[in-house]
Design an enzyme around this catalytic site. Structure first.
Site, short mmCIF file in Angstrom:
data_model
loop_
_atom_site.label_atom_id
_atom_site.label_comp_id
_atom_site.label_asym_id
_atom_site.label_seq_id
_atom_site.Cartn_x
_atom_site.Cartn_y
_atom_site.Cartn_z
N SER A 120 2.75 -8.32 0.97
CA SER A 120 2.04 -9.03 2.05
C SER A 120 0.87 -8.23 2.62
O SER A 120 -0.02 -8.80 3.23
CB SER A 120 3.03 -9.37 3.18
OG SER A 120 3.78 -8.24 3.54
N ARG A 121 0.90 -6.91 2.42
CA ARG A 121 -0.16 -6.08 3.02
C ARG A 121 -0.45 -4.87 2.12
O ARG A 121 0.29 -4.59 1.18
CB ARG A 121 0.28 -5.58 4.40
CG ARG A 121 0.48 -6.67 5.42
CD ARG A 121 0.93 -6.15 6.77
NE ARG A 121 2.28 -5.61 6.74
CZ ARG A 121 2.59 -4.35 7.03
NH1 ARG A 121 1.64 -3.50 7.36
NH2 ARG A 121 3.83 -3.94 6.98
N TYR A 126 11.22 10.34 4.88
CA TYR A 126 10.29 9.71 3.93
C TYR A 126 10.17 10.55 2.65
O TYR A 126 10.22 10.01 1.53
CB TYR A 126 8.93 9.58 4.62
CG TYR A 126 7.87 8.84 3.83
CD1 TYR A 126 7.96 7.47 3.61
CD2 TYR A 126 6.76 9.51 3.33
CE1 TYR A 126 6.97 6.80 2.90
CE2 TYR A 126 5.77 8.85 2.64
CZ TYR A 126 5.88 7.48 2.42
OH TYR A 126 4.90 6.82 1.72
N ILE A 166 -3.98 6.56 1.68
CA ILE A 166 -4.67 5.30 1.31
C ILE A 166 -4.88 4.50 2.59
O ILE A 166 -4.02 4.46 3.47
CB ILE A 166 -3.80 4.49 0.31
CG1 ILE A 166 -3.38 5.36 -0.90
CG2 ILE A 166 -4.54 3.22 -0.14
CD1 ILE A 166 -4.49 5.89 -1.77
#
Ligand code: NDP
Length: 247
Positions: free
Chosen positions: A16-17, A152, A185
């Site tokens: 979606s993104r 993460y 990014i």
């Protein structure tokens, strides 16, 4: 010229993104039938679907039953599943001493366990066809230490190791598994960075800028293509020189 992806079934998690969206759009332009998942951002997902003709599926990374059912349905209805991109991911940065256990689990569940559930479901139809490509999106945080990202980093480092072992397991049966490792990014994920951290990060990047989602998407498309037919269990770093040079 006809693209080799014409008619192929491509499934992207978290389309979606950001990076996932760029991957969805790139495969759609190449004529693939693209399906992508989303979780919270329905409006954005609808927009992606309507602009490029891909199909949005509401499915959380943390819902193994729906993941299994989704892959089974896609493979049965279309008679094939050619490419799976494990892209969906989140951060919940905090120094270890202050990190809530809930945030540790949430990040591992979304980034790592989700990729496990999708891969497990997708490998079955791919084994039947004796062909397929799975591409996992990791992170430079899985390669080098970053303060505040133990959760993460653990998820992405494990994803790198997971990819190599899965590649060894299914490579002889025609399924190629590889990993793309993006650096910084330009997406919503990095938009949250405080300005001083962003500035310091840019200074460490050899090319002097954050990457664009499309620059990750082109590497993903290359790895899924027959041009990469002899690339198995590998990691391609797309970070503008961040980890390979002295900046
Ligand atoms: P974004 O935050 O821009 O997008 C994340 C995507 O993942 C969204 O489509 C989101 O869907 C989806 N997602 C998140 N949680 C879930 C969930 N529980 N179930 C299903 N989908 C979910 O991130 P990026 O595009 O920046 O990142 C994409 C991948 O690239 C991630 O794995 C990230 O770790 C990795 N990466 C990104 C870097 C960067 O600098 N941006 C650097 C290195 C790696 P929705 O919005 O609908 O909830």
């Amino acid at each position: 010229m006809q693209s080799e992806f014409e008619g192929q079934i491509v499934l992207v998690t978290g389309g979606s993104r950001g990076i996932g969206r760029a991957i969805v759009e790139r495969f759609a332009v190449l004529g693939a039938r693209v399906f992508f998942t989303y979780h919270h951002h329905e409006e954005e997902a609808r927009q992606v679907a309507s602009t490029c003709g891909a199909q949005a599926l509401h499915c959380s990374q943390t819902d193994p039953d729906t993941i299994q059912a989704t892959v089974e349905r896609l493979a049965n209805e279309n008679g094939r599943l050619d490419v799976l991109i494990n892209n969906a991911g989140i951060t919940a940065d905090m120094f270890l001493l202050l990190m809530p256990t809930e945030d540790w689990n949430r990040v591992l569940d979304t980034n790592l366990n989700g990729a496990f559930h999708w891969s497990k479901a997708a490998v079955r139809p791919m084994l039947g066809a004796r062909r397929g490509s799975i591409i996992n999106i990791a992170s430079v945080s899985g390669l080098v230490g970053v303060p505040g990202q133990t959760n993460y980093a653990a998820s992405k480092g494990a994803l790198l190791a997971f990819s190599r072992s899965l590649a060894a397991e299914v490579g002889k049966r025609g399924i190629r598994v590889n990993t793309v490792v993006p650096g910084f990014i330009e997406t919503d994920m990095t938009a949250r960075l405080p300005p001083e951290i962003r500035q310091r990060s840019v200074e460490r990047i050899t090319v002097g800028r954050f990457g664009r989602p499309e620059e990750v998407a082109s590497t993903v498309v290359f790895l899924a293509s027959s041009a990469a037919s002899y690339i198995v269990g590998q990691t391609i770093v797309v970070d503008g020189g961040l980890t390979a040079t002295a900046g």
